[in-house]
Motif scaffolding. Structure first.
Motif, PDB file in Angstrom:
ATOM      1  N   PRO A  38       0.808  -1.221   0.000  1.00 24.25           N
ATOM      2  CA  PRO A  38       0.000   0.000   0.000  1.00 24.25           C
ATOM      3  C   PRO A  38       0.849   1.283   0.000  1.00 24.25           C
ATOM      4  N   SER A  39       1.951   1.285   0.735  1.00 24.00           N
ATOM      5  CA  SER A  39       2.828   2.465   0.749  1.00 24.00           C
ATOM      6  C   SER A  39       3.414   2.711  -0.630  1.00 24.00           C
ATOM      7  N   VAL A  40       3.853   1.642  -1.263  1.00 22.28           N
ATOM      8  CA  VAL A  40       4.437   1.766  -2.595  1.00 22.28           C
ATOM      9  C   VAL A  40       3.375   2.216  -3.587  1.00 22.28           C
ATOM     10  N   SER A  41       2.183   1.691  -3.469  1.00 22.00           N
ATOM     11  CA  SER A  41       1.096   2.064  -4.372  1.00 22.00           C
ATOM     12  C   SER A  41       0.822   3.563  -4.309  1.00 22.00           C
ATOM     13  N   ARG A  42       0.770   4.111  -3.093  1.00 28.93           N
ATOM     14  CA  ARG A  42       0.542   5.564  -2.943  1.00 28.93           C
ATOM     15  C   ARG A  42       1.670   6.350  -3.606  1.00 28.93           C
ATOM     16  N   ALA A  43       2.897   5.930  -3.367  1.00 28.99           N
ATOM     17  CA  ALA A  43       4.046   6.640  -3.934  1.00 28.99           C
ATOM     18  C   ALA A  43       4.046   6.551  -5.457  1.00 28.99           C
ATOM     19  N   ILE A  44       3.723   5.379  -5.971  1.00 32.57           N
ATOM     20  CA  ILE A  44       3.694   5.180  -7.428  1.00 32.57           C
ATOM     21  C   ILE A  44       2.659   6.105  -8.063  1.00 32.57           C
ATOM     22  N   HIS A  45       1.501   6.223  -7.440  1.00 31.97           N
ATOM     23  CA  HIS A  45       0.474   7.101  -8.007  1.00 31.97           C
ATOM     24  C   HIS A  45       0.873   8.567  -7.914  1.00 31.97           C
ATOM     25  N   THR A  46       1.591   8.937  -6.873  1.00 28.52           N
ATOM     26  CA  THR A  46       2.107  10.308  -6.777  1.00 28.52           C
ATOM     27  C   THR A  46       3.104  10.572  -7.901  1.00 28.52           C
ATOM     28  N   LEU A  47       4.011   9.634  -8.134  1.00 31.45           N
ATOM     29  CA  LEU A  47       4.991   9.797  -9.219  1.00 31.45           C
ATOM     30  C   LEU A  47       4.304   9.846 -10.578  1.00 31.45           C
ATOM     31  N   GLU A  48       3.236   9.077 -10.713  1.00 32.11           N
ATOM     32  CA  GLU A  48       2.469   9.103 -11.961  1.00 32.11           C
ATOM     33  C   GLU A  48       1.790  10.464 -12.135  1.00 32.11           C
ATOM     34  N   ASP A  49       1.216  10.990 -11.062  1.00 32.74           N
ATOM     35  CA  ASP A  49       0.586  12.317 -11.117  1.00 32.74           C
ATOM     36  C   ASP A  49       1.592  13.402 -11.479  1.00 32.74           C
ATOM     37  N   GLU A  50       2.824  13.218 -11.031  1.00 29.75           N
ATOM     38  CA  GLU A  50       3.885  14.187 -11.315  1.00 29.75           C
ATOM     39  C   GLU A  50       4.533  13.961 -12.682  1.00 29.75           C
ATOM     40  N   LYS A  51       3.997  12.991 -13.425  1.00 33.65           N
ATOM     41  CA  LYS A  51       4.465  12.686 -14.789  1.00 33.65           C
ATOM     42  C   LYS A  51       5.915  12.203 -14.819  1.00 33.65           C
ATOM     43  N   LEU A  52       6.336  11.508 -13.755  1.00 33.03           N
ATOM     44  CA  LEU A  52       7.692  10.965 -13.696  1.00 33.03           C
ATOM     45  C   LEU A  52       7.721   9.491 -14.082  1.00 33.03           C
ATOM     46  N   ILE A  54       4.988   6.214 -15.894  1.00 33.04           N
ATOM     47  CA  ILE A  54       3.706   5.842 -16.472  1.00 33.04           C
ATOM     48  C   ILE A  54       3.453   4.377 -16.122  1.00 33.04           C
ATOM     49  N   LEU A  55       2.189   4.043 -15.970  1.00 32.80           N
ATOM     50  CA  LEU A  55       1.772   2.664 -15.732  1.00 32.80           C
ATOM     51  C   LEU A  55       1.022   2.193 -16.966  1.00 32.80           C
ATOM     52  N   ASP A  56       1.416   1.036 -17.479  1.00 28.48           N
ATOM     53  CA  ASP A  56       0.666   0.515 -18.617  1.00 28.48           C
ATOM     54  C   ASP A  56      -0.534  -0.283 -18.100  1.00 28.48           C
ATOM     55  N   GLY A  57      -1.290  -0.854 -18.967  1.00 23.28           N
ATOM     56  CA  GLY A  57      -2.484  -1.600 -18.585  1.00 23.28           C
ATOM     57  C   GLY A  57      -2.198  -2.848 -17.764  1.00 23.28           C
ATOM     58  N   LEU A  58      -0.943  -3.274 -17.731  1.00 19.64           N
ATOM     59  CA  LEU A  58      -0.551  -4.471 -16.982  1.00 19.64           C
ATOM     60  C   LEU A  58       0.178  -4.102 -15.685  1.00 19.64           C
ATOM     61  N   ASP A  59       0.067  -2.837 -15.281  1.00 24.41           N
ATOM     62  CA  ASP A  59       0.706  -2.323 -14.071  1.00 24.41           C
ATOM     63  C   ASP A  59       2.233  -2.367 -14.117  1.00 24.41           C
ATOM     64  N   ASN A  60       2.782  -2.340 -15.310  1.00 27.83           N
ATOM     65  CA  ASN A  60       4.228  -2.195 -15.450  1.00 27.83           C
ATOM     66  C   ASN A  60       4.582  -0.727 -15.282  1.00 27.83           C
ATOM     67  N   ILE A  61       5.658  -0.463 -14.574  1.00 29.52           N
ATOM     68  CA  ILE A  61       6.087   0.904 -14.301  1.00 29.52           C
ATOM     69  C   ILE A  61       7.212   1.257 -15.264  1.00 29.52           C
ATOM     70  N   LYS A  62       7.072   2.400 -15.899  1.00 27.51           N
ATOM     71  CA  LYS A  62       8.108   2.873 -16.818  1.00 27.51           C
ATOM     72  C   LYS A  62       8.399   4.331 -16.498  1.00 27.51           C
ATOM     73  N   LEU A  63       9.668   4.669 -16.457  1.00 30.45           N
ATOM     74  CA  LEU A  63      10.057   6.061 -16.242  1.00 30.45           C
ATOM     75  C   LEU A  63       9.744   6.879 -17.489  1.00 30.45           C
ATOM     76  N   THR A  64       9.202   8.073 -17.291  1.00 33.59           N
ATOM     77  CA  THR A  64       9.046   9.010 -18.406  1.00 33.59           C
ATOM     78  C   THR A  64      10.426   9.595 -18.692  1.00 33.59           C
ATOM     79  N   ASP A  65      10.537  10.394 -19.730  1.00 36.51           N
ATOM     80  CA  ASP A  65      11.821  11.042 -20.025  1.00 36.51           C
ATOM     81  C   ASP A  65      12.284  11.883 -18.836  1.00 36.51           C
ATOM     82  N   GLU A  66      11.347  12.609 -18.238  1.00 38.11           N
ATOM     83  CA  GLU A  66      11.690  13.442 -17.074  1.00 38.11           C
ATOM     84  C   GLU A  66      12.056  12.569 -15.879  1.00 38.11           C
ATOM     85  N   GLY A  67      11.320  11.486 -15.669  1.00 39.36           N
ATOM     86  CA  GLY A  67      11.628  10.564 -14.575  1.00 39.36           C
ATOM     87  C   GLY A  67      13.001   9.939 -14.743  1.00 39.36           C
ATOM     88  N   LEU A  68      13.328   9.585 -15.982  1.00 40.09           N
ATOM     89  CA  LEU A  68      14.640   9.017 -16.274  1.00 40.09           C
ATOM     90  C   LEU A  68      15.743  10.042 -16.008  1.00 40.09           C
TER      91      LEU A  68
END
Length: 119
Positions: A38-52, A54-68
């Motif tokens: 649950p802690s990781v889930s909250r953090a992941i959604h915050t990073l997604e909101d900050e556009k750092l 992206i989550l694909d339809g299979l819940d794979n996490i990928k860094l955006t260009d800015e995140g990278l």
């Protein structure tokens, strides 16, 4: 860098995992960091909101260009700090622990000066 230290640690972990695996999942991040899902889930959604990330339809996490960009900067700072500390004769475990603490706050100007010293 406006991202909080905890967010930086998540980005760094995602970056490191992406170097080891084709697909990074929240559970991988949780295991690596020793945090609850649950802690990781909250953090992941915050990073997604900050556009750092992206989550694909299979819940794979990928860094955006800015995140990278942010993650690679953190890793670079960490690596330089470890190298400096080791060159000073500090034992490796201490060098790595201290570098992890400092990497979030050290300025780019100081990092560039340290790079020059190492050359």
């Amino acid at each position: 860098m406006g991202i909080q230290e905890s967010g930086q640690m998540y980005l760094k972990t995602i970056y490191e995992l992406s170097k080891e695996k084709d697909f990074v999942k929240s559970i991988d991040v949780a295991k690596r960091m020793g945090f609850s899902k649950p802690s990781v889930s909250r953090a992941i959604h915050t990073l997604e909101d900050e556009k750092l990330i992206i989550l694909d339809g299979l819940d794979n996490i990928k860094l955006t260009d800015e995140g990278l960009k942010v993650a690679s900067s953190i890793v670079s700072k960490y690596d330089i700090l470890v190298e400096v500390f080791l060159s000073l004769g500090i034992k490796e475990s201490t060098a790595r622990d201290d570098a992890c603490k400092i990497e979030h706050d050290i300025s780019n100007e100081t990092v560039e000066a340290l790079k020059k010293i190492l050359k």
